[in-house]
Motif scaffolding. Sequence first.
Motif, mmCIF file in Angstrom:
data_model
loop_
_atom_site.group_PDB
_atom_site.id
_atom_site.type_symbol
_atom_site.label_atom_id
_atom_site.label_comp_id
_atom_site.label_asym_id
_atom_site.label_seq_id
_atom_site.Cartn_x
_atom_site.Cartn_y
_atom_site.Cartn_z
ATOM 1 N N UNK A 263 -8.889 2.401 -3.677
ATOM 2 C CA UNK A 263 -8.208 1.184 -3.230
ATOM 3 C C UNK A 263 -6.733 1.240 -3.612
ATOM 4 N N UNK A 264 -6.454 1.617 -4.866
ATOM 5 C CA UNK A 264 -5.070 1.697 -5.325
ATOM 6 C C UNK A 264 -4.250 2.706 -4.543
ATOM 7 N N UNK A 265 -4.833 3.866 -4.268
ATOM 8 C CA UNK A 265 -4.124 4.902 -3.515
ATOM 9 C C UNK A 265 -3.836 4.420 -2.100
ATOM 10 N N UNK A 266 -4.823 3.817 -1.451
ATOM 11 C CA UNK A 266 -4.636 3.338 -0.078
ATOM 12 C C UNK A 266 -3.546 2.277 -0.016
ATOM 13 N N UNK A 267 -3.606 1.297 -0.931
ATOM 14 C CA UNK A 267 -2.616 0.221 -0.902
ATOM 15 C C UNK A 267 -1.219 0.748 -1.181
ATOM 16 N N UNK A 268 -1.100 1.676 -2.124
ATOM 17 C CA UNK A 268 0.210 2.212 -2.497
ATOM 18 C C UNK A 268 0.887 2.924 -1.338
ATOM 19 N N UNK A 269 0.105 3.693 -0.581
ATOM 20 C CA UNK A 269 0.691 4.467 0.504
ATOM 21 C C UNK A 269 0.593 3.775 1.865
ATOM 22 N N UNK A 270 0.129 2.514 1.848
ATOM 23 C CA UNK A 270 0.046 1.755 3.102
ATOM 24 C C UNK A 270 1.032 0.596 3.125
ATOM 25 N N UNK A 271 1.159 -0.122 2.009
ATOM 26 C CA UNK A 271 2.082 -1.260 1.940
ATOM 27 C C UNK A 271 3.491 -0.743 1.659
ATOM 28 N N UNK A 272 4.443 -0.948 2.538
ATOM 29 C CA UNK A 272 5.810 -0.445 2.332
ATOM 30 C C UNK A 272 6.446 -0.989 1.059
ATOM 31 N N UNK A 273 7.026 -0.071 0.282
ATOM 32 C CA UNK A 273 7.755 -0.485 -0.913
ATOM 33 C C UNK A 273 6.901 -0.849 -2.104
ATOM 34 N N UNK A 274 5.570 -0.672 -2.006
ATOM 35 C CA UNK A 274 4.704 -1.030 -3.123
ATOM 36 C C UNK A 274 4.852 -0.010 -4.245
ATOM 37 N N UNK A 275 5.142 -0.488 -5.431
ATOM 38 C CA UNK A 275 5.314 0.388 -6.596
ATOM 39 C C UNK A 275 3.967 0.689 -7.216
ATOM 40 N N UNK A 276 3.743 1.956 -7.578
ATOM 41 C CA UNK A 276 2.476 2.369 -8.185
ATOM 42 C C UNK A 276 2.458 2.029 -9.671
ATOM 43 N N UNK A 277 2.490 0.744 -9.947
ATOM 44 C CA UNK A 277 2.365 0.241 -11.315
ATOM 45 C C UNK A 277 1.374 -0.900 -11.278
ATOM 46 N N UNK A 278 0.842 -1.271 -12.458
ATOM 47 C CA UNK A 278 -0.169 -2.321 -12.448
ATOM 48 C C UNK A 278 0.419 -3.656 -12.007
ATOM 49 N N UNK A 279 1.606 -3.982 -12.497
ATOM 50 C CA UNK A 279 2.227 -5.223 -12.046
ATOM 51 C C UNK A 279 2.621 -5.123 -10.593
ATOM 52 N N UNK A 280 3.040 -3.931 -10.170
ATOM 53 C CA UNK A 280 3.441 -3.747 -8.781
ATOM 54 C C UNK A 280 2.288 -3.955 -7.823
ATOM 55 N N UNK A 281 1.133 -3.374 -8.132
ATOM 56 C CA UNK A 281 -0.034 -3.503 -7.258
ATOM 57 C C UNK A 281 -0.557 -4.935 -7.265
ATOM 58 N N UNK A 282 -0.650 -5.527 -8.451
ATOM 59 C CA UNK A 282 -1.116 -6.907 -8.535
ATOM 60 C C UNK A 282 -0.175 -7.842 -7.789
ATOM 61 N N UNK A 283 1.127 -7.656 -8.001
ATOM 62 C CA UNK A 283 2.099 -8.485 -7.301
ATOM 63 C C UNK A 283 2.060 -8.267 -5.803
ATOM 64 N N UNK A 284 1.837 -7.012 -5.381
ATOM 65 C CA UNK A 284 1.744 -6.714 -3.956
ATOM 66 C C UNK A 284 0.556 -7.396 -3.303
ATOM 67 N N UNK A 285 -0.582 -7.414 -4.001
ATOM 68 C CA UNK A 285 -1.778 -8.073 -3.471
ATOM 69 C C UNK A 285 -1.547 -9.572 -3.323
ATOM 70 N N UNK A 286 -0.916 -10.187 -4.333
ATOM 71 C CA UNK A 286 -0.653 -11.629 -4.275
ATOM 72 C C UNK A 286 0.358 -11.951 -3.179
ATOM 73 N N UNK A 287 1.411 -11.134 -3.076
ATOM 74 C CA UNK A 287 2.425 -11.374 -2.052
ATOM 75 C C UNK A 287 1.840 -11.231 -0.650
ATOM 76 N N UNK A 288 0.941 -10.289 -0.476
ATOM 77 C CA UNK A 288 0.367 -10.021 0.844
ATOM 78 C C UNK A 288 -0.697 -11.050 1.217
ATOM 79 N N UNK A 289 -1.581 -11.399 0.269
ATOM 80 C CA UNK A 289 -2.739 -12.231 0.575
ATOM 81 C C UNK A 289 -2.597 -13.681 0.132
#
Length: 462
Positions: A263-289
Amino acid sequence: MNVNLTGSNSTVEATDALYREGNDDDQMTKGSLSMAWYGVASAMFFVYIGAALAVAYGTKDALIGLALTIVAYGLINRVLAKYAINNRTTVALFSRTILGTAGSAIATIIFALVAIYYAVFEGSIVAYAFQVAFGGEMWMWYLIVVAYSTPLILGGARRFLDKLNGWLLPIYVGGLIAAVVWAGVQYGFSSTWLTQQPESGLAVTMGGPGWLATFAAYMGVWIMMMFTIDYAALGKRQDTKFHQRWSFGWAFYILAYGFSACVGIFLTFTIPGLEASETGIAGGIVSMMGILGLIVVFVSQTRINTANCYLGAANLKSFGERVFRIKLPNLVWVLTSSVIIFLLMLLPIVKYILLALAWQGVLVTAWVAIAVTHILITRGLSQEHGMLDDVHYRKFNNSGLIAWVIATVTGIIMLQLGLLNPDLAGVGATWGPILTAVVASAVYALLWNATTAKSALVTTVA
């Protein structure tokens, strides 16, 4: 042996009696314990670490290393779970065996601090998600996270995990699946996430193939082995096979590591500009959903943090009672650990996750290697039991302490190679955890056999 040679016959008799008379009436059912343990699977850290390793070493090598990690974790925890269930022994109690009663205090406080550190880290992710969704000051969200987490562990592991984690698991799994579908629909599905190459030039300094570096990185999370022992000690002996296979074995790590990493790999390389960090992924999920993403993060982190907070408080209590000889109610230790967690949250601790993992990984890896080695080389000997008093154990087990110190020093030296030569940093990171485990196991086995042979010689002469 793990027990004091003085009065060894009475010790064996006491152990055997405890083992025979021990019943499963006060132990957790397999369903309750399994759901309790699966709460640990929902850490956003597992989503992050898979993505970070894919960015560093390429998706192919990251997935190969991940597969090897799942196999290794399954084998090791199969051994540890059976031992803990049979002997009702926690990390604190088992450390008396391999380190002695005095040495066990060291392992206990390390376990407590690592669990507290993870509680700080995972709790910070929830606070960050709340801030992304609603704004506000971080210290306020830190306080809120600690305030709602504390009551969840006041009744002990059995109560809060039974009631909480059973219905939160589907929300967590479904939430991550929803995030994948959401990202794919919004940004497009493709197979590029499976073909990502490592960062430029990294192959020269990683100290070996990417899959080996990935495997070594997951050794930094061998604290999960300690978690396994403390949870498995709550199980019924009649459920041992079930727990070895489903609760603490490969099935769990396929979900916790394999599913989360993908899941982490897919989101990182699918969402533009998503940083591969724990705060980055969590923040990306909240911003998107939006609010749905916040619910996913909240659920996942609440599940794992109840385990972190509980184990941190429990081992802090064990350390305080053993070293300072003070008996306090569980509430006092829970509140003490909660205060420590909140104060540490105010520090920039999230920035040092990889460094902290490396250092604590050395200490924990050495302990686990010694523990597994002890269990394997003492098969067929008299059973131990967590209810045995300290008087039945040596104050210092030199075999374990010497092995732990030598292995830890070896690991730390390997980690510091980068200070001598930046090109060797990858060598130390890759081979440090591996050498730590090998040295700890080999030294303990040699010293234990030498001690056993010496004891037998003394007995024969006498």
